[in-house]
Design a protein around this motif. Structure first.
Motif, PDB file in Angstrom:
ATOM      1  N   UNK A   1       0.823  -1.205   0.000  1.00 19.42           N
ATOM      2  CA  UNK A   1       0.000   0.000   0.000  1.00 19.42           C
ATOM      3  C   UNK A   1       0.862   1.262   0.000  1.00 19.42           C
ATOM      4  N   UNK A   2       2.015   1.213   0.645  1.00 24.01           N
ATOM      5  CA  UNK A   2       2.881   2.390   0.751  1.00 24.01           C
ATOM      6  C   UNK A   2       3.767   2.583  -0.472  1.00 24.01           C
ATOM      7  N   UNK A   3       4.313   1.496  -0.995  1.00 21.71           N
ATOM      8  CA  UNK A   3       5.432   1.618  -1.935  1.00 21.71           C
ATOM      9  C   UNK A   3       5.112   1.241  -3.374  1.00 21.71           C
ATOM     10  N   UNK A   4       3.958   0.594  -3.606  1.00 20.61           N
ATOM     11  CA  UNK A   4       3.727   0.052  -4.946  1.00 20.61           C
ATOM     12  C   UNK A   4       2.318   0.333  -5.441  1.00 20.61           C
ATOM     13  N   UNK A   5       2.193   0.393  -6.746  1.00 21.67           N
ATOM     14  CA  UNK A   5       0.909   0.327  -7.433  1.00 21.67           C
ATOM     15  C   UNK A   5       0.859  -1.002  -8.177  1.00 21.67           C
ATOM     16  N   UNK A   6      -0.352  -1.407  -8.531  1.00 25.02           N
ATOM     17  CA  UNK A   6      -0.457  -2.492  -9.496  1.00 25.02           C
ATOM     18  C   UNK A   6      -0.303  -1.884 -10.890  1.00 25.02           C
ATOM     19  N   UNK A   7       0.749  -2.289 -11.629  1.00 24.87           N
ATOM     20  CA  UNK A   7       0.900  -1.736 -12.979  1.00 24.87           C
ATOM     21  C   UNK A   7      -0.311  -2.045 -13.844  1.00 24.87           C
ATOM     22  N   UNK A   8      -0.671  -1.093 -14.701  1.00 24.06           N
ATOM     23  CA  UNK A   8      -1.744  -1.317 -15.673  1.00 24.06           C
ATOM     24  C   UNK A   8      -1.094  -1.717 -16.989  1.00 24.06           C
ATOM     25  N   UNK A   9      -1.548  -2.798 -17.550  1.00 22.62           N
ATOM     26  CA  UNK A   9      -0.984  -3.251 -18.819  1.00 22.62           C
ATOM     27  C   UNK A   9      -2.099  -3.496 -19.818  1.00 22.62           C
ATOM     28  N   UNK A  10      -1.707  -3.538 -21.057  1.00 21.56           N
ATOM     29  CA  UNK A  10      -2.651  -3.900 -22.113  1.00 21.56           C
ATOM     30  C   UNK A  10      -3.619  -2.773 -22.447  1.00 21.56           C
TER      31      UNK A  10
END
Ligand SMILES: [Zn+2]
Length: 145
Positions: free
Chosen positions: A136-145
């Motif tokens: 929650x602090x350090x990352x996003x879920x990358x968006x692909x496609x």
């Protein structure tokens, strides 16, 4: 372009169930070109070391501090040249796939991405495990496609 996702963000690692996965694993053959997803400055690259489970070489990583304040980490790659402090534009080739996939981290700031998979400087020897709080602090879920 579409990608085969082999391990999703936030799930437990297939080879280390106590560790949450900080990015997306995208299937790709060894030697496939890896392109910068955003423009920015390369802040770090280096070796990921070896899996303590399988002993396999994990290849190298590259971290880019993106111009919009986010950061991207590209893991299990072989950089195509020494890039640290260089600028890159979105779409520039920065590496090739080291083995069979690209692990892509996407971070709200360079803090989470600066050490590749982990928000501290002790990888790969530490017993650090990414938690839901870290995600929650350090990352996003990358968006692909
Ligand atoms: Zn991964």
């Amino acid at each position: 372009m579409s990608y085969t996702l082999t391990q999703d963000y936030g799930v437990r690692w297939s080879d280390n169930a106590s560790q949450l996965h900080t990015g997306l694993d995208l299937a790709a053959p060894k030697g496939a070109a890896v392109y910068a997803v955003k423009s920015g400055q390369i802040t770090k690259q280096g070796s990921l070391g070896y899996s303590k489970v399988s002993g396999e070489n994990w290849g190298n990583y590259i971290v880019i501090n993106n111009d919009d304040g986010t950061a991207s980490g590209y893991l299990h790659v072989e950089p195509t040249k020494s890039f640290v402090n260089n600028r890159v534009n979105a779409g520039d080739q920065i590496a090739v796939v080291y083995k069979n996939h690209l692990h892509l981290n996407y971070c709200p700031s360079v803090t989470g991405c600066q050490h590749g998979a982990f928000p501290n400087d002790t990888f790969p020897t530490s017993s650090y495990k990414a938690t839901t709080t870290d995600l929650a602090r350090f990352y996003y879920r990358p968006k692909i496609g």
